[in-house]
Design a protein around this motif. Structure first.
Motif, PDB file in Angstrom:
ATOM      1  N   LEU A 102     -48.754   9.495  61.887  1.00  0.00           N
ATOM      2  CA  LEU A 102     -49.219   8.737  63.046  1.00  0.00           C
ATOM      3  C   LEU A 102     -48.105   7.885  63.645  1.00  0.00           C
ATOM      4  O   LEU A 102     -48.091   7.640  64.858  1.00  0.00           O
ATOM      5  CB  LEU A 102     -50.404   7.854  62.648  1.00  0.00           C
TER       6      LEU A 102
ATOM      7  N   ALA B 269     -46.409   8.878  66.779  1.00  0.00           N
ATOM      8  CA  ALA B 269     -47.096   8.724  68.068  1.00  0.00           C
ATOM      9  C   ALA B 269     -47.157   7.279  68.534  1.00  0.00           C
ATOM     10  O   ALA B 269     -47.038   7.000  69.729  1.00  0.00           O
ATOM     11  CB  ALA B 269     -48.518   9.295  67.969  1.00  0.00           C
ATOM     12  N   VAL B 270     -47.350   6.329  67.595  1.00  0.00           N
ATOM     13  CA  VAL B 270     -47.546   4.926  68.001  1.00  0.00           C
ATOM     14  C   VAL B 270     -46.547   3.973  67.362  1.00  0.00           C
ATOM     15  O   VAL B 270     -46.659   2.758  67.540  1.00  0.00           O
ATOM     16  CB  VAL B 270     -48.987   4.468  67.681  1.00  0.00           C
TER      17      VAL B 270
ATOM     18  N   VAL C 104     -49.076   1.658  63.782  1.00  0.00           N
ATOM     19  CA  VAL C 104     -49.791   2.115  62.588  1.00  0.00           C
ATOM     20  C   VAL C 104     -50.317   0.925  61.797  1.00  0.00           C
ATOM     21  O   VAL C 104     -51.476   0.894  61.365  1.00  0.00           O
ATOM     22  CB  VAL C 104     -48.875   2.976  61.700  1.00  0.00           C
TER      23      VAL C 104
ATOM     24  N   GLU D  18     -47.204  -1.338  71.718  1.00  0.00           N
ATOM     25  CA  GLU D  18     -47.854  -0.071  72.044  1.00  0.00           C
ATOM     26  C   GLU D  18     -48.936  -0.199  73.111  1.00  0.00           C
ATOM     27  O   GLU D  18     -49.307   0.799  73.739  1.00  0.00           O
ATOM     28  CB  GLU D  18     -48.447   0.554  70.778  1.00  0.00           C
TER      29      GLU D  18
ATOM     30  N   HIS E 297     -52.089   2.287  74.483  1.00  0.00           N
ATOM     31  CA  HIS E 297     -51.946   3.576  73.807  1.00  0.00           C
ATOM     32  C   HIS E 297     -52.709   3.582  72.483  1.00  0.00           C
ATOM     33  O   HIS E 297     -53.144   4.638  72.002  1.00  0.00           O
ATOM     34  CB  HIS E 297     -50.472   3.886  73.568  1.00  0.00           C
ATOM     35  N   LEU E 298     -52.880   2.394  71.894  1.00  0.00           N
ATOM     36  CA  LEU E 298     -53.618   2.294  70.642  1.00  0.00           C
ATOM     37  C   LEU E 298     -55.103   2.613  70.826  1.00  0.00           C
ATOM     38  O   LEU E 298     -55.805   2.869  69.840  1.00  0.00           O
ATOM     39  CB  LEU E 298     -53.464   0.889  70.045  1.00  0.00           C
TER      40      LEU E 298
ATOM     41  N   ASN F 172     -56.278   5.114  72.602  1.00  0.00           N
ATOM     42  CA  ASN F 172     -56.497   6.548  72.772  1.00  0.00           C
ATOM     43  C   ASN F 172     -57.464   7.039  71.690  1.00  0.00           C
ATOM     44  O   ASN F 172     -57.287   6.735  70.509  1.00  0.00           O
ATOM     45  CB  ASN F 172     -55.158   7.281  72.662  1.00  0.00           C
TER      46      ASN F 172
ATOM     47  N   GLN G 168     -58.028   9.811  70.070  1.00  0.00           N
ATOM     48  CA  GLN G 168     -57.454  10.532  68.934  1.00  0.00           C
ATOM     49  C   GLN G 168     -56.651   9.597  68.042  1.00  0.00           C
ATOM     50  O   GLN G 168     -56.696   9.692  66.814  1.00  0.00           O
ATOM     51  CB  GLN G 168     -56.574  11.684  69.424  1.00  0.00           C
ATOM     52  N   VAL G 169     -55.909   8.682  68.665  1.00  0.00           N
ATOM     53  CA  VAL G 169     -55.137   7.704  67.907  1.00  0.00           C
ATOM     54  C   VAL G 169     -56.071   6.793  67.114  1.00  0.00           C
ATOM     55  O   VAL G 169     -55.842   6.507  65.933  1.00  0.00           O
ATOM     56  CB  VAL G 169     -54.239   6.878  68.850  1.00  0.00           C
TER      57      VAL G 169
ATOM     58  N   THR H 166     -57.541   8.743  64.095  1.00  0.00           N
ATOM     59  CA  THR H 166     -56.561   8.876  63.017  1.00  0.00           C
ATOM     60  C   THR H 166     -56.293   7.528  62.371  1.00  0.00           C
ATOM     61  O   THR H 166     -56.158   7.430  61.140  1.00  0.00           O
ATOM     62  CB  THR H 166     -55.248   9.470  63.549  1.00  0.00           C
ATOM     63  N   GLY H 167     -56.231   6.479  63.193  1.00  0.00           N
ATOM     64  CA  GLY H 167     -56.044   5.132  62.661  1.00  0.00           C
ATOM     65  C   GLY H 167     -57.176   4.721  61.744  1.00  0.00           C
ATOM     66  O   GLY H 167     -56.960   4.050  60.721  1.00  0.00           O
TER      67      GLY H 167
END
Length: 310
Positions: free
Chosen positions: A27, A30-31, A36, A188, A191-192, A194, A196-197, A200-201
């Protein structure tokens, strides 16, 4: 959870946190590492606050323990920037030097010290023979995370002695989130958010924070800190497994030999503890930080060992 053996709780914690960190390393691409950490601690804090709904601490001592506990948790997240510079197995091995040192410093028996030394030898064997060069910054970050991990083990036991549930852990994670989330948001931004993010987070938060911290808190109520420190030596083994399965980081034979060393050390300390477990309920002894309610429950349970505090 209380019905499970304390070593089994620690094993579950070790496996969960390493697979969570492996996903977190992915992850980070991406961020970033700050993103993370913000997702991991922020989401974990929200989940535990909703689950336990803790009351605010009433004494200065309780406040100090919670703040110290949370600060140690925040500091342990230095492992994430270390992971951008080091393989997962090496970062975990270096981080483990913190609890291994703690195990040595708190050891009172030759077997305890021997298990800790064997674990330390396994950590050294894991990467030293390869002659590889790794960034000094990554090594220092992993070592700093290990020092925070040792502090976490000490403070987690104190927090567990003051609370029968997970309220202290929820408050500590909330403080850790307060220290780290603002930086992730600054770097970030939206964007955090998102989907999908966020998903996953959430997986990272559950696997690497909510589940392992809860399991460790339960285990630390029944295990001395030196035993937990050596049991944590299973982390390089689980990190190696997570690296193979999640990150495609394969190990050489000498590295698997290193994992055998730390596994043997962990088994040794568990066998010694189980051999010394009394068959009759022990006489409760008062320790600093042990609650009266806990002492009363010891008198009525033949399966509960007296708590130890640092």
């Amino acid at each position: 959870m209380n019905k499970l053996p304390a070593p089994a709780l620690m094993l579950g914690s070790v496996l969960s946190i390493q697979f969570g960190q492996a996903i977190g390393k992915q992850l980070a691409g991406a961020v970033g590492t700050s993103g993370v950490v913000a997702l991991r601690l922020g989401l974990a804090a929200v989940l535990l606050l909703l689950l336990y709904r803790p009351a605010m601490p009433r004494s200065r001592t309780d406040v100090s323990v919670i703040l110290g506990f949370g600060t140690a948790i925040a500091g342990m997240n230095l492992i994430y920037p270390a992971l951008t510079l080091l393989p997962l197995g090496l970062a975990s091995a270096l981080q483990l030097l913190g609890p291994i040192t703690l195990a040595l410093l708190t050891s009172r028996r030759a077997l305890d010290a021997g298990c800790a030394v064997l674990a330390a030898g396994g950590v050294w064997l894991f990467y030293a023979p390869s002659g590889a060069r790794f960034p000094l910054g990554g090594v220092l970050l992993a070592l700093a995370s290990g020092a925070c991990m040792a502090a976490y083990l000490l403070l987690s036991k104190q927090a567990g002695a003051k609370s029968t549930g997970g309220g202290s852990l929820a408050l500590a994670l909330a403080w850790a989130a307060a220290l780290t989330v603002p930086l992730g948001v600054m770097q970030e931004g939206t964007h955090l958010l998102n989907p999908q993010v966020l998903l996953t987070g959430m997986v990272v938060a559950v696997l690497s924070a909510v589940l392992p911290y809860s399991l460790e808190l339960a285990a630390l109520r029944r295990l001395p800190t030196r035993t937990v420190g050596v049991l944590a030596s299973l982390e390089p083994a689980s990190a190696g497994l997570a690296g193979v399965l999640v990150l495609d980081e394969h190990l050489r034979m000498v590295q698997w030999a290193a994992l055998a060393c730390v596994t043997t050390a962990s088994a040794g300390t568990v066998i010694r503890q189980e051999a010394e477990r009394p068959t009759e309920p022990p006489t409760p002894r008062r320790h600093v930080g042990t609650s009266t309610a806990s002492e009363s429950s010891l008198k009525t349970s033949s399966r509960t060992l007296p708590k130890r505090t640092e």
